[in-house]
Design a protein around this motif. Structure first.
Motif, PDB file in Angstrom:
ATOM      1  N   VAL A 124       0.881  -1.171   0.000  1.00  0.00           N
ATOM      2  CA  VAL A 124       0.000   0.000   0.000  1.00  0.00           C
ATOM      3  C   VAL A 124       0.921   1.224   0.000  1.00  0.00           C
ATOM      4  CG1 VAL A 124      -1.816   1.238   1.230  1.00  0.00           C
ATOM      5  CG2 VAL A 124      -1.645  -1.253   1.447  1.00  0.00           C
ATOM      6  N   VAL A 126       1.328   5.557  -1.265  1.00  0.00           N
ATOM      7  CA  VAL A 126       0.805   6.791  -1.847  1.00  0.00           C
ATOM      8  C   VAL A 126       1.989   7.753  -2.002  1.00  0.00           C
ATOM      9  CG1 VAL A 126      -0.735   8.769  -1.405  1.00  0.00           C
ATOM     10  CG2 VAL A 126      -1.492   6.447  -0.826  1.00  0.00           C
ATOM     11  N   ARG A 131      -0.394  12.386   0.111  1.00  0.00           N
ATOM     12  CA  ARG A 131      -0.769  11.735   1.383  1.00  0.00           C
ATOM     13  C   ARG A 131      -1.706  12.598   2.221  1.00  0.00           C
ATOM     14  NH1 ARG A 131       5.209   9.153   2.603  1.00  0.00           N
ATOM     15  NH2 ARG A 131       5.155   7.812   0.758  1.00  0.00           N
ATOM     16  N   SER A 132      -2.455  11.964   3.105  1.00  0.00           N
ATOM     17  CA  SER A 132      -3.406  12.595   4.035  1.00  0.00           C
ATOM     18  C   SER A 132      -4.630  13.181   3.350  1.00  0.00           C
ATOM     19  CB  SER A 132      -2.730  13.688   4.869  1.00  0.00           C
ATOM     20  OG  SER A 132      -1.829  13.090   5.762  1.00  0.00           O
ATOM     21  N   PHE A 133      -4.921  12.729   2.140  1.00  0.00           N
ATOM     22  CA  PHE A 133      -6.129  13.188   1.445  1.00  0.00           C
ATOM     23  C   PHE A 133      -7.168  12.075   1.337  1.00  0.00           C
ATOM     24  CE2 PHE A 133      -2.977  16.164  -0.577  1.00  0.00           C
ATOM     25  CZ  PHE A 133      -3.462  17.319   0.026  1.00  0.00           C
ATOM     26  N   GLY A 134      -6.916  10.959   2.017  1.00  0.00           N
ATOM     27  CA  GLY A 134      -7.887   9.868   1.985  1.00  0.00           C
ATOM     28  C   GLY A 134      -7.657   8.851   0.873  1.00  0.00           C
ATOM     29  N   GLY A 136      -5.184   6.472   0.635  1.00  0.00           N
ATOM     30  CA  GLY A 136      -4.945   5.158   1.239  1.00  0.00           C
ATOM     31  C   GLY A 136      -6.263   4.540   1.688  1.00  0.00           C
ATOM     32  N   THR A 137      -7.103   5.345   2.320  1.00  0.00           N
ATOM     33  CA  THR A 137      -8.404   4.877   2.806  1.00  0.00           C
ATOM     34  C   THR A 137      -9.252   4.347   1.643  1.00  0.00           C
ATOM     35  OG1 THR A 137      -8.290   6.516   4.555  1.00  0.00           O
ATOM     36  CG2 THR A 137     -10.470   5.595   4.095  1.00  0.00           C
ATOM     37  N   ASN A 163       6.527   1.588  11.377  1.00  0.00           N
ATOM     38  CA  ASN A 163       5.710   2.340  10.420  1.00  0.00           C
ATOM     39  C   ASN A 163       4.383   2.767  11.060  1.00  0.00           C
ATOM     40  OD1 ASN A 163       4.591   3.482   8.165  1.00  0.00           O
ATOM     41  ND2 ASN A 163       5.055   1.766   6.805  1.00  0.00           N
ATOM     42  N   ARG A 165       2.599   5.410  10.918  1.00  0.00           N
ATOM     43  CA  ARG A 165       1.585   6.053  10.072  1.00  0.00           C
ATOM     44  C   ARG A 165       0.702   5.000   9.395  1.00  0.00           C
ATOM     45  NH1 ARG A 165       1.391  11.243   7.090  1.00  0.00           N
ATOM     46  NH2 ARG A 165      -0.335  10.896   5.672  1.00  0.00           N
ATOM     47  N   SER A 168      -1.406   3.100  12.023  1.00  0.00           N
ATOM     48  CA  SER A 168      -2.582   3.825  12.534  1.00  0.00           C
ATOM     49  C   SER A 168      -3.679   3.909  11.479  1.00  0.00           C
ATOM     50  CB  SER A 168      -2.211   5.194  13.109  1.00  0.00           C
ATOM     51  OG  SER A 168      -1.872   6.064  12.079  1.00  0.00           O
ATOM     52  N   ARG A 172      -7.296   2.374  12.185  1.00  0.00           N
ATOM     53  CA  ARG A 172      -8.488   3.207  12.008  1.00  0.00           C
ATOM     54  C   ARG A 172      -9.527   2.493  11.140  1.00  0.00           C
ATOM     55  NH1 ARG A 172      -9.687   6.987   8.256  1.00  0.00           N
ATOM     56  NH2 ARG A 172      -7.570   7.187   7.449  1.00  0.00           N
TER      57      ARG A 172
HETATM   58  C1  LIG Z   1       0.511   4.774   4.811  1.00  0.00           C
HETATM   59  C2  LIG Z   1       0.031   5.525   3.569  1.00  0.00           C
HETATM   60  C3  LIG Z   1      -0.259   4.530   2.473  1.00  0.00           C
HETATM   61  C4  LIG Z   1      -1.251   6.265   3.935  1.00  0.00           C
HETATM   62  O1  LIG Z   1      -1.795   6.842   2.736  1.00  0.00           O
HETATM   63  P1  LIG Z   1      -2.685   8.164   2.796  1.00  0.00           P
HETATM   64  O2  LIG Z   1      -3.230   8.364   1.442  1.00  0.00           O
HETATM   65  O3  LIG Z   1      -1.899   9.266   3.379  1.00  0.00           O
HETATM   66  O4  LIG Z   1      -3.823   7.688   3.783  1.00  0.00           O
HETATM   67  P2  LIG Z   1      -5.144   8.508   4.191  1.00  0.00           P
HETATM   68  O5  LIG Z   1      -5.058   9.891   3.702  1.00  0.00           O
HETATM   69  O6  LIG Z   1      -6.315   7.696   3.787  1.00  0.00           O
HETATM   70  O7  LIG Z   1      -5.063   8.484   5.748  1.00  0.00           O
HETATM   71  C5  LIG Z   1      -3.909   9.036   6.356  1.00  0.00           C
HETATM   72  C6  LIG Z   1      -4.297  10.091   7.344  1.00  0.00           C
HETATM   73  O8  LIG Z   1      -4.908  11.183   6.711  1.00  0.00           O
HETATM   74  C7  LIG Z   1      -6.109  11.547   7.376  1.00  0.00           C
HETATM   75  N1  LIG Z   1      -7.108  11.796   6.364  1.00  0.00           N
HETATM   76  C8  LIG Z   1      -7.838  10.887   5.696  1.00  0.00           C
HETATM   77  N2  LIG Z   1      -8.665  11.496   4.848  1.00  0.00           N
HETATM   78  C9  LIG Z   1      -8.440  12.807   4.968  1.00  0.00           C
HETATM   79  C10 LIG Z   1      -8.992  13.974   4.363  1.00  0.00           C
HETATM   80  N3  LIG Z   1      -9.959  13.883   3.451  1.00  0.00           N
HETATM   81  N4  LIG Z   1      -8.473  15.166   4.714  1.00  0.00           N
HETATM   82  C11 LIG Z   1      -7.501  15.256   5.616  1.00  0.00           C
HETATM   83  N5  LIG Z   1      -6.956  14.207   6.245  1.00  0.00           N
HETATM   84  C12 LIG Z   1      -7.437  13.010   5.931  1.00  0.00           C
HETATM   85  C13 LIG Z   1      -6.520  10.396   8.206  1.00  0.00           C
HETATM   86  O9  LIG Z   1      -6.992  10.867   9.458  1.00  0.00           O
HETATM   87  C14 LIG Z   1      -5.262   9.611   8.355  1.00  0.00           C
HETATM   88  O10 LIG Z   1      -4.679   9.855   9.596  1.00  0.00           O
HETATM   89  P3  LIG Z   1      -4.352   8.613  10.549  1.00  0.00           P
HETATM   90  O11 LIG Z   1      -3.536   7.640   9.714  1.00  0.00           O
HETATM   91  O12 LIG Z   1      -3.572   9.214  11.661  1.00  0.00           O
HETATM   92  O13 LIG Z   1      -5.673   8.060  10.951  1.00  0.00           O
HETATM   93  C15 LIG Z   1       1.068   6.575   3.113  1.00  0.00           C
HETATM   94  O14 LIG Z   1       1.481   7.333   4.208  1.00  0.00           O
HETATM   95  C16 LIG Z   1       2.298   5.974   2.448  1.00  0.00           C
HETATM   96  O15 LIG Z   1       2.321   5.749   1.248  1.00  0.00           O
HETATM   97  N6  LIG Z   1       3.365   5.713   3.229  1.00  0.00           N
HETATM   98  C17 LIG Z   1       4.589   5.151   2.670  1.00  0.00           C
HETATM   99  C18 LIG Z   1       4.423   3.724   2.211  1.00  0.00           C
HETATM  100  C19 LIG Z   1       4.047   2.822   3.373  1.00  0.00           C
HETATM  101  O16 LIG Z   1       4.596   2.943   4.447  1.00  0.00           O
HETATM  102  N7  LIG Z   1       3.121   1.870   3.110  1.00  0.00           N
HETATM  103  C20 LIG Z   1       2.638   0.945   4.103  1.00  0.00           C
HETATM  104  C21 LIG Z   1       3.410  -0.309   4.071  1.00  0.00           C
HETATM  105  S1  LIG Z   1       2.816  -1.424   5.324  1.00  0.00           S
END
Ligand SMILES: CC(C)(COP(=O)(O)OP(=O)(O)OC[C@H]1O[C@@H](n2cnc3c(N)ncnc32)[C@H](O)[C@@H]1OP(=O)(O)O)[C@@H](O)C(=O)NCCC(=O)NCCS
Length: 202
Positions: A124, A126, A131-134, A136-137, A163, A165, A168, A172
């Motif tokens: 997974v 991004v 990042r943080s725009f939803g 990953g979700t 890891n 981030r 969590s 979630r």
């Molecule tokens: C882990 C990862 C995939 C998360 O992707 P992301 O797109 O940032 O994930 P999301 O935006 O859905 O959620 C991340 C955070 O943003 C917040 N968020 C989600 N939607 C949001 C929105 N619309 N607006 C603002 N913040 C939001 C969430 O609260 C979440 O916070 P939390 O994790 O503390 O609960 C990304 O950080 C990444 O690529 N990391 C590097 C690769 C990695 O480590 N992969 C995992 C291997 S196990």
């Protein structure tokens, strides 16, 4: 972010795959596959039915631009998959394969403990600017729909213990830490991961 679209991977996504997959563990990938890891991933991706294939990938796009990805493994015909990946690695790593083989096997070992009844989620990722725009979700929601559609009841993944981030985000979304996986010692570096899982109700 409103306009996130998730679609299945295509062989043409090889460049994005190679960039995104290495972001999931920037330390481990170069240690396991060597300094040309991105080139190797780019070569592996267009081939079908193995661990790094386009046919297990989902890509998230924002306004038509690739922003992230995730992979889902249904864990059927696992034996054939290891053979296929080994042959492809032989093709692309050539004489470097024997020196890498031990590390690749250690890496593969973690997944061997995942039951065929489950699905396995990996890689997974991004891009930092998205990042943080939803995204990953949204990727994980699509994966869940796919798991439901094939009638499997559980998703399993591994996340490196540092890891926070990613962990969590998984928590979630309802994933629970099941156990700490056996540590992997690769080239004097210790990699620790949690096995996490989520039960899927239809
Ligand atoms: C882990 C990862 C995939 C998360 O992707 P992301 O797109 O940032 O994930 P999301 O935006 O859905 O959620 C991340 C955070 O943003 C917040 N968020 C989600 N939607 C949001 C929105 N619309 N607006 C603002 N913040 C939001 C969430 O609260 C979440 O916070 P939390 O994790 O503390 O609960 C990304 O950080 C990444 O690529 N990391 C590097 C690769 C990695 O480590 N992969 C995992 C291997 S196990």
């Amino acid at each position: 972010m409103q306009n996130i679209a998730v679609r299945r991977g295509k062989p043409e996504d090889a460049h994005h795959f190679s960039e995104l997959v290495t972001l999931t563990s920037p330390t481990m990938f170069p240690i396991v596959f060597g300094s040309t890891v991105k080139k190797i991933m780019k070569n592996l991706f267009p081939h079908k039915r193995h661990y790094y294939s386009f046919d297990r990938s989902f890509f998230a796009e924002v306004d038509g631009k690739v922003a992230g990805m995730a992979q889902l493994h249904k864990l059927t015909a696992r034996k054939g998959q290891t053979v296929r990946l080994s042959l492809l690695l032989l093709k692309y790593l050539k004489w470097r394969l024997p020196t890498k083989a031990v590390n690749l096997l250690k890496f593969d070992h973690l997944i061997k403990f995942v039951s065929r009844k489950d699905c396995y989620l990996s890689n997974v990722s991004v891009y930092p600017e998205f990042r943080s725009f939803g995204i990953g979700t949204k990727l994980l929601a699509t994966i869940e729909e796919e798991v439901k559609s094939i009638g499997k009841k559980r998703i399993v993944l591994h996340a490196e213990t540092h890891n926070t981030r990613a962990i969590s985000l998984y928590e979630r979304l309802g994933y629970k830490i099941e156990s700490k996986s056996p540590s992997l010692k690769i080239k004097n570096r210790l990699f620790e991961s949690f096995k996490m899982s989520k039960s899927i109700t239809s």
